[in-house]
Design a protein around this motif. Structure first.
Motif, PDB file in Angstrom:
ATOM      1  N   ARG A  82       9.366  10.468  12.601  1.00  9.00           N
ATOM      2  CA  ARG A  82      10.624   9.722  12.724  1.00  9.00           C
ATOM      3  C   ARG A  82      11.085   9.757  14.187  1.00  9.00           C
ATOM      4  NH1 ARG A  82      13.744  12.096   8.597  1.00  9.00           N
ATOM      5  NH2 ARG A  82      12.796  10.633   7.153  1.00  9.00           N
ATOM      6  N   TYR A  87       6.766   4.469  13.550  1.00  5.55           N
ATOM      7  CA  TYR A  87       7.446   4.948  12.340  1.00  5.55           C
ATOM      8  C   TYR A  87       8.318   3.842  11.772  1.00  5.55           C
ATOM      9  CZ  TYR A  87      10.298   7.560   9.103  1.00  5.55           C
ATOM     10  OH  TYR A  87      10.915   7.996   7.964  1.00  5.55           O
ATOM     11  N   ASP A  92       6.922   5.657   4.991  1.00  9.37           N
ATOM     12  CA  ASP A  92       7.115   7.075   4.702  1.00  9.37           C
ATOM     13  C   ASP A  92       7.474   7.201   3.223  1.00  9.37           C
ATOM     14  OD1 ASP A  92       7.510   9.767   4.824  1.00  9.37           O
ATOM     15  OD2 ASP A  92       9.330   9.663   6.026  1.00  9.37           O
TER      16      ASP A  92
END
Length: 128
Positions: A82, A87, A92
């Motif tokens: 993160r 990201y 995730d």
């Protein structure tokens, strides 16, 4: 005999015929539209690159990994933590702050390796 419409034969009515001046105007309008879209895209991309916390190359790779983990791996940004380039929250799955981490589970057994039992470490001092 069946009636055939003139435009089906590539002909046109006299009052519907386009003049050369009209065709030039349409082409000119299309060129200006393309130039406007390109200028707008350059403006947006320039603004994104200017205010990004990462260098320009990293920012472009970050947006290149937008779609999924396969594209993040292809850009060389997986696994990503993160706050790092590459990201994206939807990559995730377990919400642990690491996107596109490798999965070491069932597919390994299909490739000929022996499946490993899960490792449950007891960090709270429980007895076994």
């Amino acid at each position: 005999m069946r009636h055939v419409k003139p435009w089906a034969l590539g002909q046109s009515y006299g009052y519907l015929k386009k003049s050369g001046r009209t065709e030039k105007r349409v082409k000119r309008s299309a060129i200006w539209n393309v130039l406007f879209v390109l200028a707008f895209a350059v403006f947006i991309v320039g603004g994104i690159l200017r205010y990004s916390p990462w260098p320009a190359g990293e920012t472009l790779r970050h947006f290149g990994s937008f779609a999924n983990c396969a594209s993040a791996r292809m850009m060389g940004l997986a696994p990503a933590r993160r706050g790092q380039p590459g990201y994206w929250p939807w990559n995730d799955r377990d919400n642990d702050g690491i996107a596109c981490e490798p999965y070491h589970g069932f597919p390994e057994a299909l490739l000929g390796g022996k499946p490993q039992p899960p490792n449950f470490s007891c960090s709270l001092g429980c007895s076994q």
